[in-house]
Design a protein around this motif. Structure first.
Motif, PDB file in Angstrom:
ATOM      1  N   GLN A 128       0.861  -1.196   0.000  1.00 50.51           N
ATOM      2  CA  GLN A 128       0.000   0.000   0.000  1.00 50.51           C
ATOM      3  C   GLN A 128       0.889   1.236   0.000  1.00 50.51           C
ATOM      4  OE1 GLN A 128      -1.970   0.694   3.689  1.00 50.51           O
ATOM      5  NE2 GLN A 128      -3.358   2.250   2.892  1.00 50.51           N
ATOM      6  N   GLY A 129       1.020   1.895  -1.127  1.00 50.41           N
ATOM      7  CA  GLY A 129       1.915   3.051  -1.260  1.00 50.41           C
ATOM      8  C   GLY A 129       1.172   4.363  -1.103  1.00 50.41           C
ATOM      9  N   PHE A 130       0.798   4.704   0.131  1.00 50.11           N
ATOM     10  CA  PHE A 130       0.096   5.952   0.403  1.00 50.11           C
ATOM     11  C   PHE A 130       1.037   6.950   1.091  1.00 50.11           C
ATOM     12  CE2 PHE A 130      -4.696   4.569   0.634  1.00 50.11           C
ATOM     13  CZ  PHE A 130      -4.578   3.956  -0.586  1.00 50.11           C
ATOM     14  N   SER A 131       1.515   6.606   2.317  1.00 49.37           N
ATOM     15  CA  SER A 131       2.258   7.572   3.143  1.00 49.37           C
ATOM     16  C   SER A 131       3.575   7.988   2.492  1.00 49.37           C
ATOM     17  CB  SER A 131       2.578   6.955   4.507  1.00 49.37           C
ATOM     18  OG  SER A 131       1.406   6.501   5.128  1.00 49.37           O
ATOM     19  N   ASN A 135       4.006  13.370   4.844  1.00 57.44           N
ATOM     20  CA  ASN A 135       2.611  13.327   4.399  1.00 57.44           C
ATOM     21  C   ASN A 135       1.996  11.970   4.728  1.00 57.44           C
ATOM     22  OD1 ASN A 135       4.090  15.109   1.963  1.00 57.44           O
ATOM     23  ND2 ASN A 135       2.241  15.986   2.863  1.00 57.44           N
ATOM     24  N   GLY A 136       1.811  11.726   6.034  1.00 58.35           N
ATOM     25  CA  GLY A 136       1.149  10.502   6.487  1.00 58.35           C
ATOM     26  C   GLY A 136      -0.298  10.812   6.814  1.00 58.35           C
ATOM     27  N   SER A 137      -0.510  11.548   7.918  1.00 56.50           N
ATOM     28  CA  SER A 137      -1.871  12.005   8.226  1.00 56.50           C
ATOM     29  C   SER A 137      -2.340  12.982   7.155  1.00 56.50           C
ATOM     30  CB  SER A 137      -1.901  12.705   9.589  1.00 56.50           C
ATOM     31  OG  SER A 137      -1.375  11.880  10.585  1.00 56.50           O
ATOM     32  N   ILE A 160       6.885   5.940   2.128  1.00 56.11           N
ATOM     33  CA  ILE A 160       7.545   5.430   3.330  1.00 56.11           C
ATOM     34  C   ILE A 160       6.532   4.664   4.186  1.00 56.11           C
ATOM     35  CG2 ILE A 160       7.183   7.498   4.765  1.00 56.11           C
ATOM     36  CD1 ILE A 160      10.115   7.041   5.798  1.00 56.11           C
ATOM     37  N   TRP A 161       7.050   3.825   5.058  1.00 49.59           N
ATOM     38  CA  TRP A 161       6.247   2.963   5.944  1.00 49.59           C
ATOM     39  C   TRP A 161       5.406   1.979   5.151  1.00 49.59           C
ATOM     40  CZ3 TRP A 161       9.096   4.317   9.581  1.00 49.59           C
ATOM     41  CH2 TRP A 161       9.284   5.655   9.962  1.00 49.59           C
ATOM     42  N   THR A 162       5.887   1.611   3.947  1.00 50.74           N
ATOM     43  CA  THR A 162       5.113   0.726   3.090  1.00 50.74           C
ATOM     44  C   THR A 162       5.328  -0.715   3.575  1.00 50.74           C
ATOM     45  OG1 THR A 162       5.883   2.253   1.378  1.00 50.74           O
ATOM     46  CG2 THR A 162       4.544   0.380   0.665  1.00 50.74           C
ATOM     47  N   ALA A 372       2.640   0.341  17.464  1.00 51.75           N
ATOM     48  CA  ALA A 372       2.261   0.917  16.164  1.00 51.75           C
ATOM     49  C   ALA A 372       0.759   0.946  15.948  1.00 51.75           C
ATOM     50  CB  ALA A 372       2.932   0.127  15.040  1.00 51.75           C
ATOM     51  N   ILE A 375      -0.868   4.116  15.417  1.00 52.08           N
ATOM     52  CA  ILE A 375      -0.333   4.937  14.321  1.00 52.08           C
ATOM     53  C   ILE A 375      -0.885   4.486  12.968  1.00 52.08           C
ATOM     54  CG2 ILE A 375       1.768   5.721  13.152  1.00 52.08           C
ATOM     55  CD1 ILE A 375       3.299   5.117  15.755  1.00 52.08           C
ATOM     56  N   THR A 379      -3.779   7.782  12.799  1.00 52.23           N
ATOM     57  CA  THR A 379      -3.280   7.845  14.182  1.00 52.23           C
ATOM     58  C   THR A 379      -4.416   8.085  15.170  1.00 52.23           C
ATOM     59  OG1 THR A 379      -2.939  10.231  14.241  1.00 52.23           O
ATOM     60  CG2 THR A 379      -1.121   8.901  13.352  1.00 52.23           C
ATOM     61  N   GLN A 381      -4.721  10.437  17.344  1.00 49.69           N
ATOM     62  CA  GLN A 381      -5.172  11.829  17.390  1.00 49.69           C
ATOM     63  C   GLN A 381      -6.084  12.144  16.197  1.00 49.69           C
ATOM     64  OE1 GLN A 381      -1.990  10.786  17.733  1.00 49.69           O
ATOM     65  NE2 GLN A 381      -1.771  11.135  19.931  1.00 49.69           N
ATOM     66  N   ASN A 385     -10.015  13.316  16.144  1.00 51.71           N
ATOM     67  CA  ASN A 385     -10.542  14.449  15.375  1.00 51.71           C
ATOM     68  C   ASN A 385     -11.803  14.036  14.601  1.00 51.71           C
ATOM     69  OD1 ASN A 385      -8.519  16.139  16.221  1.00 51.71           O
ATOM     70  ND2 ASN A 385      -7.359  16.101  14.304  1.00 51.71           N
TER      71      ASN A 385
END
Ligand SMILES: Cc1cc2nc3c(=O)[nH]c(=O)nc-3n(C[C@H](O)[C@H](O)[C@H](O)COP(=O)(O)OP(=O)(O)OC[C@H]3O[C@@H](n4cnc5c(N)ncnc54)[C@H](O)[C@@H]3O)c2cc1C
Length: 394
Positions: A128-131, A135-137, A160-162, A372, A375, A379, A381, A385
């Motif tokens: 999954q190539g999103f973050s 630019n994560g959240s 990143i974080w893939t 994790a 996260i 996340t 937070q 929201n």
């Protein structure tokens, strides 16, 4: 509302339990029991997915016309609970629960014919190539660019974080195809062959000694235009659809139930079962897990159950991830000084370290790994929201 399972569901549970017991190889079960995290070794994930594919149980919740069995959310719940209780490896998730539904809902006929059977049969892993770094959240401002050049896109950027990118054959990526419009409107959803020239994958060492997270660098990667899912610029809508699916299942209720039981077993093994402080901690966690389970069941049983526009999924994720922290933390507290020994995750999975009592290896790795949970998939937070906005109109 009557939440007792109906007769057919009781029979269904029996059938599923019997089939898993028949199909699950003993060595796979032992590795999963020893490690006990929410993910499995990739080899086991693929092998178990292929075993389940023989029964058509890899994507049973998909509609029948796309290769699924049309199982109800309650049937899926029972199936997943039985798999976790039996210490079966986790099946390949990104394909069955994330990109698969996006492809059968928004994809072309060619994409459906090409990818859906492969996902159903567990042929390979998806990334999954999103973050992106920074630019994560804030996904709407992602910077990876895809520029249309004739019949292909040229993609440049970094993700990143893939998870498991190093072992993935295909990836679904969010890319910016139009930098001139409102950020959300310029994002598209692209399927990329991870073996394409110009892709470099680098694994990231993790605190629990695992390294399933990766950086993915895309340097002039050529992607056929036919790999764009749906409409250009509609990627944000598809991503929201996908993430809502992910969050609904993020209570990790089965993991939490199983691991509370394990905490009790550890308390017994460590001679702490009669300690009133420990008893109170276990009782409290067990009560919270039971409350979470009833919340999940109520959500699944409700006639208005749906994936979109409610804060329910976020509430389940906030509670489920907090419980993952608390339960795995209790397990390590129960180990006392033994918890200072971090066993390598891979070693735990291969060989449950016979020199140590079997309830020790893997616990510290799991406790660190589960940090994790607050996260990934949005996340804590950010979930709060969402709850503030959707549930309380703030
Ligand atoms: C184990 C794991 C697996 C993952 N797998 C994948 C994967 O396969 N594919 C993928 O694309 N990504 C993956 N991710 C990335 C994950 O989606 C992001 O880490 C997450 O969305 C947070 O983004 P960030 O790391 O950029 O942190 P940031 O967004 O920079 O957040 C940093 C801190 O600021 C807080 N914050 C940010 N915005 C707000 C706000 N508006 N209000 C209040 N607080 C805010 C956050 O809550 C957090 O505490 C994974 C992450 C982990 C830990």
């Amino acid at each position: 509302m009557d939440l007792r399972p109906d007769e057919s569901l009781v029979a269904f549970r029996e059938e599923v339990r019997r089939a898993i017991a028949e199909d699950l190889p003993a060595d796979m079960e032992a590795r999963q029991r020893a490690f006990g995290g929410i993910q499995s070794e990739i080899g086991d994930t693929l092998a178990w997915t292929r075993i389940m594919a023989r029964r058509g149980w890899t994507v049973p919740q998909w509609p029948v016309e796309h290769g699924g069995l049309g199982w109800s959310p309650m049937q899926l719940f029972v199936f997943q609970e039985e798999q976790d209780a039996a210490y079966a490896p986790t099946m390949s998730w990104a394909g069955s629960h994330m990109v698969g539904p996006v492809i059968y809902t928004f994809g072309s006929d060619e994409q459906k014919a090409r990818f859906l059977p492969a996902i159903r049969n567990g042929e390979y892993i998806w990334a999954q190539g999103f973050s992106e770094p920074g630019n994560g959240s804030d996904l709407a401002n992602l910077r990876t660019q895809a520029v249309l050049d004739g019949d292909k896109y040229i993609v440049n950027g970094q993700k990143i974080w893939t998870s498991t990118a190093y072992a993935s054959e295909w990836g679904f990526f969010l890319v910016r195809t139009d930098p001139t419009v409102k950020p959300q409107r310029g994002i598209s959803f692209l399927l990329i062959d991870m073996k394409s020239p110009g892709i470099t994958v680098r694994q990231i060492p993790m605190i629990n000694d695992d390294c399933e997270l990766c950086e993915v660098f895309l340097d002039n990667v050529e992607v056929p235009a036919e790999n764009l899912v749906g409409e250009p610029g509609a990627g944000w809508t598809y991503a929201k659809f996908l993430l809502d699916h992910e969050r609904t299942t993020s209570s990790f209720i089965f993991f939490n139930k199983r691991e509370v039981q394990r905490a009790k077993d550890i308390a017994v093994a460590e001679g702490l079962a009669r300690d009133p402080v420990i008893q109170a901690r276990i009782a409290r966690l067990e009560a919270e897990v039971t409350a979470l389970e009833w919340s999940v069941l109520r959500t699944l049983a409700g006639e208005d159950y749906r994936y979109d526009d409610t804060a329910v999924a976020s509430v389940l994720k906030v509670t489920g991830s907090r419980l993952q922290h608390a339960i795995t933390e209790l397990q390590t507290d129960l180990l006392g000084a033994k918890a200072t020994r971090l066993f390598a995750v891979e070693a735990d999975r291969r060989d449950p370290a016979p020199l140590w009592p079997e309830h020790v290896p893997g616990r510290v790795g799991a406790a660190l790994g589960q940090r994790a949970a607050t996260i990934f998939g949005g996340t804590l937070q950010v979930q709060k929201n969402i709850i503030a906005k959707l549930a309380f109109g703030l």
